[in-house]
Design a protein around this motif. Sequence first.
Motif, mmCIF file in Angstrom:
data_model
loop_
_atom_site.group_PDB
_atom_site.id
_atom_site.type_symbol
_atom_site.label_atom_id
_atom_site.label_comp_id
_atom_site.label_asym_id
_atom_site.label_seq_id
_atom_site.Cartn_x
_atom_site.Cartn_y
_atom_site.Cartn_z
ATOM 1 N N THR A 98 0.864 -1.354 -0.047
ATOM 2 C CA THR A 98 -0.078 0.030 0.045
ATOM 3 C C THR A 98 0.795 1.277 -0.025
ATOM 4 O OG1 THR A 98 -1.663 -1.230 1.434
ATOM 5 C CG2 THR A 98 -1.930 1.421 1.159
ATOM 6 N N ASN A 99 0.720 2.152 -0.844
ATOM 7 C CA ASN A 99 1.441 3.300 -1.205
ATOM 8 C C ASN A 99 2.808 3.044 -1.116
ATOM 9 O OD1 ASN A 99 -0.968 4.642 -0.653
ATOM 10 N ND2 ASN A 99 -0.716 4.649 1.566
ATOM 11 N N GLY A 100 3.174 1.940 -1.906
ATOM 12 C CA GLY A 100 4.616 1.806 -2.100
ATOM 13 C C GLY A 100 5.489 0.867 -0.923
ATOM 14 N N LYS A 101 4.528 0.712 0.114
ATOM 15 C CA LYS A 101 5.322 -0.049 1.124
ATOM 16 C C LYS A 101 4.695 -1.112 1.552
ATOM 17 C CE LYS A 101 6.589 4.251 3.551
ATOM 18 N NZ LYS A 101 6.629 5.246 4.688
ATOM 19 N N ALA A 102 5.670 -2.307 1.804
ATOM 20 C CA ALA A 102 4.813 -3.582 2.248
ATOM 21 C C ALA A 102 3.933 -3.582 3.352
ATOM 22 C CB ALA A 102 6.009 -4.555 2.552
ATOM 23 N N ASP A 103 3.005 -4.136 3.321
ATOM 24 C CA ASP A 103 1.953 -4.113 4.446
ATOM 25 C C ASP A 103 2.410 -5.395 5.232
ATOM 26 O OD1 ASP A 103 0.515 -1.997 3.940
ATOM 27 O OD2 ASP A 103 -0.893 -3.377 2.523
ATOM 28 N N ASN A 104 2.371 -5.230 6.708
ATOM 29 C CA ASN A 104 3.075 -6.199 7.701
ATOM 30 C C ASN A 104 1.785 -7.325 8.079
ATOM 31 O OD1 ASN A 104 5.521 -7.121 8.921
ATOM 32 N ND2 ASN A 104 4.156 -6.854 10.805
ATOM 33 N N HIS A 105 1.244 -7.876 7.146
ATOM 34 C CA HIS A 105 0.111 -8.997 7.587
ATOM 35 C C HIS A 105 0.085 -9.921 6.312
ATOM 36 C CE1 HIS A 105 -2.587 -6.042 5.070
ATOM 37 N NE2 HIS A 105 -2.634 -7.398 4.470
ATOM 38 N N GLU A 106 -0.749 -11.034 6.743
ATOM 39 C CA GLU A 106 -1.055 -11.883 5.941
ATOM 40 C C GLU A 106 -2.181 -12.334 5.745
ATOM 41 O OE1 GLU A 106 0.782 -15.978 7.039
ATOM 42 O OE2 GLU A 106 0.692 -15.431 9.023
ATOM 43 N N GLY A 107 -3.167 -12.683 4.714
ATOM 44 C CA GLY A 107 -4.583 -12.986 4.749
ATOM 45 C C GLY A 107 -4.926 -13.999 3.643
ATOM 46 N N ILE A 108 -6.272 -14.023 3.974
ATOM 47 C CA ILE A 108 -6.870 -14.877 2.662
ATOM 48 C C ILE A 108 -8.028 -14.028 2.299
ATOM 49 C CG2 ILE A 108 -7.696 -17.160 2.049
ATOM 50 C CD1 ILE A 108 -7.214 -18.025 5.073
ATOM 51 N N ASP A 109 -8.270 -14.004 1.034
ATOM 52 C CA ASP A 109 -9.409 -13.323 0.365
ATOM 53 C C ASP A 109 -10.491 -14.223 -0.143
ATOM 54 O OD1 ASP A 109 -7.975 -11.046 1.064
ATOM 55 O OD2 ASP A 109 -8.143 -10.074 -0.885
ATOM 56 N N PHE A 110 -11.796 -13.941 0.019
ATOM 57 C CA PHE A 110 -12.842 -14.648 -0.671
ATOM 58 C C PHE A 110 -13.815 -13.961 -1.309
ATOM 59 C CE2 PHE A 110 -11.313 -17.058 3.261
ATOM 60 C CZ PHE A 110 -11.161 -18.102 2.709
ATOM 61 N N TYR A 111 -14.275 -14.055 -2.531
ATOM 62 C CA TYR A 111 -15.203 -13.354 -3.261
ATOM 63 C C TYR A 111 -16.415 -13.932 -3.417
ATOM 64 C CZ TYR A 111 -11.515 -9.922 -4.243
ATOM 65 O OH TYR A 111 -10.332 -8.977 -4.225
ATOM 66 N N LYS A 112 -17.282 -13.454 -3.945
ATOM 67 C CA LYS A 112 -18.655 -13.954 -4.401
ATOM 68 C C LYS A 112 -18.380 -14.966 -5.402
ATOM 69 C CE LYS A 112 -23.299 -13.081 -6.496
ATOM 70 N NZ LYS A 112 -23.198 -14.211 -7.798
ATOM 71 N N SER A 113 -19.065 -16.304 -5.230
ATOM 72 C CA SER A 113 -18.624 -17.039 -6.573
ATOM 73 C C SER A 113 -19.441 -16.805 -7.698
ATOM 74 C CB SER A 113 -19.464 -18.664 -5.975
ATOM 75 O OG SER A 113 -18.744 -19.067 -4.806
ATOM 76 N N VAL A 114 -18.670 -17.226 -8.916
ATOM 77 C CA VAL A 114 -19.139 -16.696 -10.298
ATOM 78 C C VAL A 114 -19.560 -17.727 -10.922
ATOM 79 C CG1 VAL A 114 -17.569 -14.413 -9.954
ATOM 80 C CG2 VAL A 114 -16.824 -16.621 -11.254
ATOM 81 N N ASP A 115 -20.295 -17.369 -11.939
ATOM 82 C CA ASP A 115 -20.598 -18.523 -13.092
ATOM 83 C C ASP A 115 -19.501 -18.818 -13.931
ATOM 84 O OD1 ASP A 115 -23.263 -18.748 -11.919
ATOM 85 O OD2 ASP A 115 -23.950 -17.092 -13.300
ATOM 86 N N GLN A 116 -19.259 -20.051 -14.298
ATOM 87 C CA GLN A 116 -18.110 -20.241 -15.291
ATOM 88 C C GLN A 116 -16.907 -19.673 -14.778
ATOM 89 O OE1 GLN A 116 -19.967 -18.727 -18.922
ATOM 90 N NE2 GLN A 116 -20.723 -20.880 -19.699
ATOM 91 N N PRO A 117 -16.549 -20.151 -13.937
ATOM 92 C CA PRO A 117 -15.051 -19.589 -13.296
ATOM 93 C C PRO A 117 -13.931 -19.867 -14.254
ATOM 94 C CG PRO A 117 -15.747 -21.436 -11.923
ATOM 95 C CD PRO A 117 -16.870 -20.920 -12.953
ATOM 96 N N ASP A 118 -13.035 -18.598 -14.285
ATOM 97 C CA ASP A 118 -11.851 -19.013 -15.302
ATOM 98 C C ASP A 118 -10.632 -18.242 -14.593
ATOM 99 O OD1 ASP A 118 -9.921 -18.677 -16.953
ATOM 100 O OD2 ASP A 118 -11.296 -17.794 -18.514
ATOM 101 N N LYS A 119 -9.847 -19.182 -14.043
ATOM 102 C CA LYS A 119 -8.496 -18.318 -13.230
ATOM 103 C C LYS A 119 -7.719 -17.866 -13.951
ATOM 104 C CE LYS A 119 -5.447 -22.427 -13.255
ATOM 105 N NZ LYS A 119 -4.880 -23.422 -12.587
#
Length: 352
Positions: A98-119
């Motif tokens: 963020t703003n050119g500096k590494a954020d000192n955290h780890e995480g997992i992101d989830f989003y709404k499921s989509v039709d016909q997923p394509d990674k």
Amino acid sequence: MAEVSETSSELPIIDIGPYLDRRDDAARLVTSEALHDACVNYGFFYLDISKFVDADEPEELTRLAREFFALPQEEKDKISIRNQDQARGYQRLKENVTNGKADNHEGIDFYKSVDQPDKTKPLWGENQWPDVPNFQRKFSQWVEKMKILGMLVMEAMAVGLGMTTEEWEDLRSQVDDSFWVMRIIGYPPLPNDHDGFSCGAHKDYGCLTFLYADPTRSALQVFLRQASDSTSESDDLPTENGTEQGTWINADPIPGCIVCNVGEMWEIWSNGLYKSTLHRVVHRGSNYRIPFFFEPNFSANVTPLPAAFRIQGKDSVEALTDSKTYGPVVYGDFLLQKVSGNFAIEGKGRYD
């Protein structure tokens, strides 16, 4: 540099209970008016959800998060965002910028499921769930509750903005298939010599953020704009906000409450009446936070609302020619621009 206030009492506490119990019209109106005032004056507030969520439920989510983040690195990397669409999945410590500096955290992101997923398409992959017993089931239940809460708050805000029933129904149709996001964030103690923040100063770009915060105090900091000459200019804001004056206040956790704020989509809907407010995390504990982002539908055409124009004393014709009128955006297009390159090594980050 702007100072950090030691108090969080400046942020209002709002009870969503009257929108759960529909028997008291006057109480619902009080809630709506309080939401309107909070959005105009702060962009942040506490939401009392003690009548909606059992306190043990988010504590169990925190336990599950702790179990995942305690796994060996190679186990966590099995659900890396690099396996999917560069958005859904696990990010290592300092992988986000963020703003050119590494954020000192780890995480997992989830989003709404989509039709016909394509990674191979941004945001269009599949969610990756940790192989931790009950993790997916418990967090999926939380998602469903936060979606319900999102609609309740949206309705209460619509009343606070003075929208007609028909106008609310139109707005409701833009969020009834919310392209929601949920993050599970692990914060190790921030080193004293760390060149950055647990998460740097940023604004949320969606609709509503609901944060279940851990007990660590003085971690979440909210920037309150002030016009007074007594305030000092902040030198650690993103470039486009570097001349704003104000103060950072601590938004410490309050039992039974979540911390809420409005994103840039509400700033557009309200034609600037509601401001998406800068905030950052300076976390010196070792805990876990669960923000849920209640967003518009992916295809929603977000444009200023007639109710906002009425408050501003404009009719729709005048507003079209007013240079201060916010332009419309399609939320999915806006989101894709924001998240492209979220975790790029070159230094572009989620909130840049």
